[in-house]
Each structure stands twice: as structure tokens, then as C-alpha cells.
Motif scaffolding. Structure first.
Motif, mmCIF file in Angstrom:
data_model
loop_
_atom_site.group_PDB
_atom_site.id
_atom_site.type_symbol
_atom_site.label_atom_id
_atom_site.label_comp_id
_atom_site.label_asym_id
_atom_site.label_seq_id
_atom_site.Cartn_x
_atom_site.Cartn_y
_atom_site.Cartn_z
ATOM 1 N N ARG A 26 102.329 -40.539 21.212
ATOM 2 C CA ARG A 26 101.109 -41.012 20.579
ATOM 3 C C ARG A 26 100.424 -42.011 21.481
ATOM 4 O O ARG A 26 101.057 -42.698 22.258
ATOM 5 N N ALA A 27 99.095 -42.087 21.357
ATOM 6 C CA ALA A 27 98.307 -42.996 22.181
ATOM 7 C C ALA A 27 97.900 -44.217 21.377
ATOM 8 O O ALA A 27 97.552 -44.109 20.211
ATOM 9 N N PHE A 28 97.968 -45.375 22.004
ATOM 10 C CA PHE A 28 97.543 -46.619 21.377
ATOM 11 C C PHE A 28 96.534 -47.300 22.296
ATOM 12 O O PHE A 28 96.664 -47.263 23.501
ATOM 13 N N VAL A 29 95.520 -47.934 21.692
ATOM 14 C CA VAL A 29 94.512 -48.664 22.441
ATOM 15 C C VAL A 29 94.315 -49.997 21.738
ATOM 16 O O VAL A 29 94.213 -50.043 20.514
ATOM 17 N N ASP A 30 94.254 -51.089 22.487
ATOM 18 C CA ASP A 30 93.941 -52.406 21.945
ATOM 19 C C ASP A 30 92.726 -52.937 22.708
ATOM 20 O O ASP A 30 92.761 -53.053 23.930
ATOM 21 N N ILE A 31 91.642 -53.245 21.959
ATOM 22 C CA ILE A 31 90.405 -53.723 22.567
ATOM 23 C C ILE A 31 89.841 -54.880 21.748
ATOM 24 O O ILE A 31 90.314 -55.156 20.641
ATOM 25 N N ASP A 32 88.815 -55.533 22.264
ATOM 26 C CA ASP A 32 88.176 -56.652 21.568
ATOM 27 C C ASP A 32 86.904 -56.239 20.826
ATOM 28 O O ASP A 32 86.266 -57.072 20.200
ATOM 29 N N VAL A 33 86.523 -54.968 20.896
ATOM 30 C CA VAL A 33 85.271 -54.488 20.308
ATOM 31 C C VAL A 33 85.567 -53.693 19.039
ATOM 32 O O VAL A 33 86.263 -52.678 19.092
ATOM 33 N N ALA A 34 85.039 -54.157 17.913
ATOM 34 C CA ALA A 34 85.252 -53.459 16.645
ATOM 35 C C ALA A 34 84.558 -52.103 16.657
ATOM 36 O O ALA A 34 83.463 -51.966 17.206
ATOM 37 N N PRO A 35 85.175 -51.089 16.042
ATOM 38 C CA PRO A 35 84.490 -49.796 15.949
ATOM 39 C C PRO A 35 83.347 -49.879 14.943
ATOM 40 O O PRO A 35 83.404 -50.677 13.997
ATOM 41 N N PRO A 36 82.294 -49.076 15.129
ATOM 42 C CA PRO A 36 81.231 -49.028 14.120
ATOM 43 C C PRO A 36 81.786 -48.487 12.800
ATOM 44 O O PRO A 36 82.898 -47.955 12.753
ATOM 45 N N ALA A 37 80.991 -48.597 11.752
ATOM 46 C CA ALA A 37 81.400 -48.032 10.462
ATOM 47 C C ALA A 37 81.582 -46.522 10.615
ATOM 48 O O ALA A 37 80.861 -45.869 11.379
ATOM 49 N N ALA A 38 82.556 -45.987 9.894
ATOM 50 C CA ALA A 38 82.798 -44.543 9.953
ATOM 51 C C ALA A 38 81.565 -43.784 9.480
ATOM 52 O O ALA A 38 80.855 -44.238 8.588
ATOM 53 N N ARG A 39 81.302 -42.670 10.093
ATOM 54 C CA ARG A 39 80.192 -41.820 9.667
ATOM 55 C C ARG A 39 80.611 -41.039 8.432
ATOM 56 O O ARG A 39 81.788 -40.719 8.259
ATOM 57 N N VAL A 40 79.643 -40.725 7.611
ATOM 58 C CA VAL A 40 79.932 -39.933 6.415
ATOM 59 C C VAL A 40 79.928 -38.462 6.820
ATOM 60 O O VAL A 40 78.946 -37.961 7.364
ATOM 61 N N GLU A 41 81.053 -37.811 6.593
ATOM 62 C CA GLU A 41 81.165 -36.378 6.870
ATOM 63 C C GLU A 41 81.492 -35.677 5.558
ATOM 64 O O GLU A 41 82.304 -36.167 4.783
ATOM 65 N N VAL A 42 80.867 -34.564 5.336
ATOM 66 C CA VAL A 42 81.195 -33.756 4.165
ATOM 67 C C VAL A 42 82.280 -32.780 4.597
ATOM 68 O O VAL A 42 82.059 -31.949 5.482
ATOM 69 N N ALA A 43 83.451 -32.925 3.978
ATOM 70 C CA ALA A 43 84.561 -32.038 4.328
ATOM 71 C C ALA A 43 84.248 -30.628 3.817
ATOM 72 O O ALA A 43 83.831 -30.460 2.674
ATOM 73 N N PRO A 44 84.424 -29.627 4.656
ATOM 74 C CA PRO A 44 84.180 -28.250 4.220
ATOM 75 C C PRO A 44 85.171 -27.828 3.135
ATOM 76 O O PRO A 44 86.189 -28.496 2.915
ATOM 77 N N ALA A 45 84.881 -26.722 2.490
ATOM 78 C CA ALA A 45 85.793 -26.179 1.472
ATOM 79 C C ALA A 45 87.145 -25.881 2.121
ATOM 80 O O ALA A 45 87.210 -25.543 3.304
ATOM 81 N N PRO A 46 88.238 -26.026 1.369
ATOM 82 C CA PRO A 46 89.583 -25.779 1.917
ATOM 83 C C PRO A 46 89.719 -24.378 2.516
ATOM 84 O O PRO A 46 89.076 -23.434 2.069
ATOM 85 N N GLY B 138 86.532 -37.043 11.048
ATOM 86 C CA GLY B 138 86.077 -37.627 12.298
ATOM 87 C C GLY B 138 86.517 -39.081 12.445
ATOM 88 O O GLY B 138 86.958 -39.720 11.482
ATOM 89 N N TYR B 139 86.373 -39.614 13.648
ATOM 90 C CA TYR B 139 86.802 -40.983 13.945
ATOM 91 C C TYR B 139 86.065 -41.485 15.184
ATOM 92 O O TYR B 139 85.486 -40.711 15.940
ATOM 93 N N TRP B 140 86.094 -42.793 15.388
ATOM 94 C CA TRP B 140 85.537 -43.401 16.596
ATOM 95 C C TRP B 140 86.617 -43.460 17.658
ATOM 96 O O TRP B 140 87.675 -44.032 17.452
ATOM 97 N N ASN B 141 86.347 -42.859 18.805
ATOM 98 C CA ASN B 141 87.265 -42.893 19.944
ATOM 99 C C ASN B 141 86.739 -43.905 20.961
ATOM 100 O O ASN B 141 85.537 -44.089 21.094
ATOM 101 N N TRP B 142 87.620 -44.579 21.667
ATOM 102 C CA TRP B 142 87.218 -45.523 22.708
ATOM 103 C C TRP B 142 87.250 -44.791 24.040
ATOM 104 O O TRP B 142 88.281 -44.242 24.437
ATOM 105 N N GLU B 143 86.109 -44.771 24.725
ATOM 106 C CA GLU B 143 86.031 -44.098 26.026
ATOM 107 C C GLU B 143 85.693 -45.101 27.113
ATOM 108 O O GLU B 143 84.564 -45.151 27.608
#
Length: 100
Positions: free
Chosen positions: A26-46, A55-60
Motif C-alpha cells: 500500500r502507498a502512503f503520502v504525508d503532506i502539509d496541504v489539505a485535500p479539497p472537498a470531495a466531489r459529488v459523484e453519483v454512483a451508477p446502478a449496481p 473518486g478521491y483526491w490524489n497527490w501528484e
């Protein structure tokens, strides 16, 4: 000839026993910059045989980049733990999504 086959089988056995540990890395990242608020995604039907990983905020390297949700093949006997950011000791810690 039999010695070569024995050595080959032993090497394959050692490699196979190591692969589960490698695949669960597994990958771990520790930074000083807070991620933005999560975006609203509509989950498709099962979908049978799949789970929806939101979805999620990735640090690049120097900024957060949104990664949209995705379908993943189910792994029977396991559950998906979503990608997650949490504040720890004044830093933001990222834990990559993984199967538990």
C-alpha cells in the motif's frame, strides 16, 4: 536433469509465496496541504460481480488531482477500503484504497 527441475520448482515456489505480499503493498503520502472537498459523484446502478470505488483526491507531486470513481471486480471474502485522507500530527496522511 532432475536437479535442474528440483531447483526450478523450488524457485517457483519461493516466488509464488512472495507474490501475495507484493500484491498487497500500500502507498502512503504525508503532506502539509489539505485535500479539497470531495466531489459529488453519483454512483451508477449496481453491476453483478463488481463494486463501485468512489473518486478521491490524489497527490501528484505538488498538487491534488481528482481521480474519478471506477468499477472494480469483486474479490469474494474481501471488502474494499476507499482511498482516504486524514489529518495526523499537523500533516495530511493519504492511505491508498485497498482490499481487506
Amino acid at each position: 536433469m532432475n536437479m535442474k527441475i528440483t531447483v526450478l520448482c523450488a524457485a517457483l515456489g519461493v516466488g509464488a509465496s512472495m507474490s501475495p505480499g507484493i500484491s498487497s503493498a500500500r502507498a502512503f503520502v504525508d503532506i502539509d496541504v489539505a485535500p479539497p472537498a470531495a466531489r459529488v459523484e453519483v454512483a451508477p446502478a449496481p453491476r453483478a460481480g463488481y463494486i463501485w470505488a468512489p473518486g478521491y483526491w490524489n497527490w501528484e507531486g505538488h498538487r491534488h488531482v481528482w481521480v474519478g470513481g471506477r468499477w472494480m471486480h469483486e474479490r469474494h471474502g474481501h471488502h474494499w477500503v476507499n482511498d482516504n485522507w486524514e489529518q495526523r500530527n499537523g500533516h495530511w496522511h493519504y492511505d491508498k484504497g485497498h482490499w481487506d
